[in-house]
Each structure stands twice: as structure tokens, then as C-alpha cells.
Design an enzyme around this catalytic site. Structure first.
Site, short mmCIF file in Angstrom:
data_model
loop_
_atom_site.label_atom_id
_atom_site.label_comp_id
_atom_site.label_asym_id
_atom_site.label_seq_id
_atom_site.Cartn_x
_atom_site.Cartn_y
_atom_site.Cartn_z
N GLY A 31 0.80 -1.22 0.00
CA GLY A 31 0.00 0.00 0.00
C GLY A 31 0.83 1.27 0.00
O GLY A 31 2.02 1.25 -0.28
N LEU A 33 0.41 3.69 -2.18
CA LEU A 33 0.80 3.46 -3.57
C LEU A 33 1.36 4.71 -4.24
O LEU A 33 0.93 5.82 -3.98
CB LEU A 33 -0.42 2.95 -4.36
CG LEU A 33 -1.07 1.69 -3.78
CD1 LEU A 33 -2.30 1.33 -4.60
CD2 LEU A 33 -0.10 0.52 -3.73
N HIS A 34 2.35 4.46 -5.13
CA HIS A 34 2.94 5.53 -5.94
C HIS A 34 3.04 5.03 -7.38
O HIS A 34 2.59 3.90 -7.69
CB HIS A 34 4.31 5.92 -5.36
CG HIS A 34 5.22 4.75 -5.11
ND1 HIS A 34 5.72 3.95 -6.13
CD2 HIS A 34 5.71 4.21 -3.97
CE1 HIS A 34 6.49 3.01 -5.63
NE2 HIS A 34 6.49 3.13 -4.30
N GLY A 36 5.36 3.80 -9.05
CA GLY A 36 6.05 2.50 -9.21
C GLY A 36 5.04 1.36 -9.12
O GLY A 36 4.97 0.48 -9.99
N HIS A 37 4.22 1.39 -8.05
CA HIS A 37 3.18 0.36 -7.91
C HIS A 37 2.22 0.41 -9.10
O HIS A 37 1.82 -0.62 -9.64
CB HIS A 37 2.34 0.61 -6.65
CG HIS A 37 3.10 0.54 -5.35
ND1 HIS A 37 3.31 1.65 -4.58
CD2 HIS A 37 3.65 -0.50 -4.69
CE1 HIS A 37 3.97 1.30 -3.48
NE2 HIS A 37 4.20 0.00 -3.53
N GLN A 61 7.74 -9.64 7.67
CA GLN A 61 8.93 -9.28 6.91
C GLN A 61 9.66 -8.07 7.49
O GLN A 61 10.64 -7.60 6.91
CB GLN A 61 8.59 -9.07 5.43
CG GLN A 61 7.77 -7.84 5.12
CD GLN A 61 7.27 -7.87 3.68
OE1 GLN A 61 6.44 -8.69 3.30
NE2 GLN A 61 7.80 -6.96 2.86
N GLN A 154 14.38 -9.48 -3.91
CA GLN A 154 13.05 -10.06 -3.68
C GLN A 154 12.55 -10.78 -4.95
O GLN A 154 12.03 -11.89 -4.89
CB GLN A 154 12.08 -8.94 -3.29
CG GLN A 154 10.63 -9.35 -3.31
CD GLN A 154 9.73 -8.25 -2.78
OE1 GLN A 154 9.66 -8.06 -1.57
NE2 GLN A 154 9.05 -7.53 -3.63
N ARG A 188 8.75 4.57 1.38
CA ARG A 188 9.58 5.08 2.49
C ARG A 188 10.17 6.45 2.18
O ARG A 188 10.68 7.11 3.10
CB ARG A 188 10.68 4.08 2.83
CG ARG A 188 10.15 2.82 3.52
CD ARG A 188 11.26 1.96 4.09
NE ARG A 188 10.76 0.90 4.95
CZ ARG A 188 10.60 -0.36 4.57
NH1 ARG A 188 10.91 -0.75 3.35
NH2 ARG A 188 10.14 -1.27 5.43
#
Ligand code: AMP
Length: 284
Positions: A31, A33-34, A36-37, A61, A154, A188
Site C-alpha cells: 500500500g 501506492l505511488h 512505481g506500484h 517481513q 526479492q 519510504r
């Protein structure tokens, strides 16, 4: 657009879409969201009949001293963005719904893939990621799932898991979306003070420097890393966690760069840990 929080209801709903012959695309997110998402969502929208976005800040995580509690959340804003993208279903479970009392099973990718790079400073991180992504795969049963190259380790770990556990799911890697000054978009980034935000471009700048050095013929990883380190250390709020040059398959550090390489780094800028990477084919 439907919003569900219950794993079993989501499973039933997605199974019914599959039975109708729909191609399902899944975009797992935490969530806030920007762009990129949203680039992943657009990829899924293009390839699929039914797009599911999961929004779940996954506690397993995060390490004990990490930012699970303060991780940015704005469900209403996320919902608005996803309506515009034509998403069919948001799956947004609570922690209790994802991990009911008594839940003790985990999925772990062993070895170098999860030990090096971010795994060294975040020892339980990838086990949390692989467990939650396995659960999402079983709940949604997507044909395709979309992951950003920004989190290159990842992505490699999930590709390994899908191969090892025979998940019948195509993993679709998506390029890193950046701000105009090169900073990789990340939820972040909102933690950064104005000074830290300016300094944070040094991750991208150091990757570009490494690329230039390699293009100019430098092949010794230590020298490339030294040049990156020197550039980063000029920025007061920056403290390096790691800089590594690894091969793209096993993520093993390479003394000499050759073939398909990943240049990866993590840097604390102020209190905020940021990661970035660059994939590059090194000419012989
Ligand atoms: P997160 O919400 O940070 O767990 O990220 C969810 C997905 O979005 C992951 O597959 C990330 O790799 C991807 N992602 C995050 N930031 C970016 C970005 N700047 N560009 C492309 N993909 C991204």
C-alpha cells in the site's frame, strides 16, 4: 471494484473468475501506492481480464527494530488510485486474517539468495516475504504476478521459490520507476526530511558512476565500489549499509565484473534505509 479482506472469500471469488476462463493478474503491495506500484498495475491490466491488487503491510517481513508500526498507510487514497486504474479487486486482509492464531507454517528460500545483500542486515525479511507471497498465490491463484526490479533480490528470491515449489504462475518483472532526479520511488521516501531527500539522489548517482566506470573499462569490483563509496560518503546524512556487485542469477559477489551483473546498494539516509540497483550486461 470489489474490496475483500477475508482470505477464504477472496479465494472463492478468484476461483469463480478462473472458472469463467478469466486470466488473473496479481500485484502484491504494502500500500501507500505511488507510480512505481501503478506501473505494475498497468502491466497487469494490459495482460489480464481480472486484476487483483493486495494491500497488506506484512509484519513478518519487518525486523523487531524496523518500521512496521510507522509504515505509511492510506487505504482511502490507495482505493481512489486503483479505481482509476480499473482494478477489479483489492484484497486487504488484517494481520489476524492472514495469520490466525495457531498459524506456524513458513516458506523459506535457503542459501545465498536470501543470505547476501539485504538478507545480511535483515535476516528474517525474506522468509516473511516468501511466506506471505505463497499465501497470496494460494488465495488468488493468479496466472501472472507482477514484481518490481527495484526490489531485485526479492524478485530473484520469488522466481526461485516459484521454480522450486512448482507454482504455476508467471512472474513478470517490471522496471524501476524513478523521480525526475533519479531517486527510485518508494513508500519510504515520505520519511525523508528535505535535506535527506536531496541527499537520497546519491544512490542513483552512485549507480550511474559505477556504470560509467564499467563502460570506461574498469572490471575490478573493489575499485568500482570504492568510487561509489567515496561519492556516497560526501553526503552527510548518508550511511552505507552495503554496496555489492553480484551476478544476476545466484547473487554471488564477483571480484571481477563480467556478464549479467547487478550493482546493488542499501544506504541509510538519515534514519531511512533506501535500496536501489542497476542491472547491466558487461561486455567482454
Ligand atoms: P511494496 O509496496 O514496497 O512492497 O512494493 C510492492 C511492489 O511494487 C514490489 O514488487 C516492488 O518491487 C514494486 N515497486 C516498489 N517501488 C517500485 C518502483 N519505484 N518501481 C517499480 N516497482 C516498484
Amino acid at each position: 471494484m470489489k474490496i475483500l479482506t477475508s482470505p477464504s472469500e477472496t479465494q472463492t471469488h478468484c476461483r469463480a473468475r478462473r472458472a469463467e476462463g478469466k486470466q488473473i493478474g496479481l500485484v502484491p503491495t504494502m500500500g501507500f501506492l505511488h507510480e512505481g506500484h501503478l506501473s505494475l498495475v498497468r502491466g497487469a491490466r494490459t495482460d489480464s481480464d481480472f486484476v487483483v491488487v493486495s494491500i497488506f503491510v506484512n509484519p513478518t517481513q519487518f525486523g523487531p527494530s524496523e518500521d512496521f508500526g510507522s509504515y505509511p498507510r492510506d487505504f482511502e487514497q490507495d482505493r481512489r488510485l486503483l479505481v482509476v486504474e480499473g482494478v477489479d479487486l483489492i484484497f486487504a486482509p488484517t494481520v489476524e486474517e492472514m495469520y490466525p492464531p495457531g498459524s506456524v507454517t513458513a516458506v523459506e528460500v535457503a542459501g545465498q539468495l536470501t543470505k547476501g545483500l539485504c538478507g545480511a542486515s535483515r535476516p528474517s525479511h525474506f522468509y516473511g516475504v516468501t511466506t506471505v507471497v505463497s499465501k497470496l498465490f494460494n488465495i488468488v491463484s493468479p496466472h501472472r504476478a507482477y514484481f518490481g526490479q527495484k526490489d531485485a533480490q526479492q524478485l530473484a528470491v520469488i522466481q526461485r521459490m516459484v521454480a522450486d515449489l512448482n507454482f504455476d504462475i508467471e512472474i513478470v518483472p517490471m522496471p524501476t520507476v524513478r523521480e525526475s532526479d533519479g531517486l527510485a520511488m518508494s513508500s519510504r521516501n515520505r520519511y525523508l526530511s528535505p535535506e535527506a531527500r536531496r541527499a537520497a539522489t546519491v544512490l542513483y548517482r552512485s549507480l550511474q558512476l559505477a556504470k560509467e566506470r564499467i563502460e570506461d573499462g574498469e572490471r575490478t569490483s573493489a575499485k568500482i565500489i570504492d568510487a561509489m563509496r567515496e561519492l556516497i560518503e560526501r553526503e552527510k546524512p548518508a550511511r552505507i549499509d552495503y554496496i555489492e556487485l553480484v551476478d544476476t542469477n545466484r547473487l554471488e559477489p564477483q571480484e571481477l565484473v563480467h556478464g549479467e551483473m547487478l550493482i546493488a546498494l542499501a544506504v541509510f539516509v538519515g534514519q531511512t534505509r533506501l535500496i536501489d540497483n542497476l542491472r547491466m550486461r558487461v561486455p567482454d
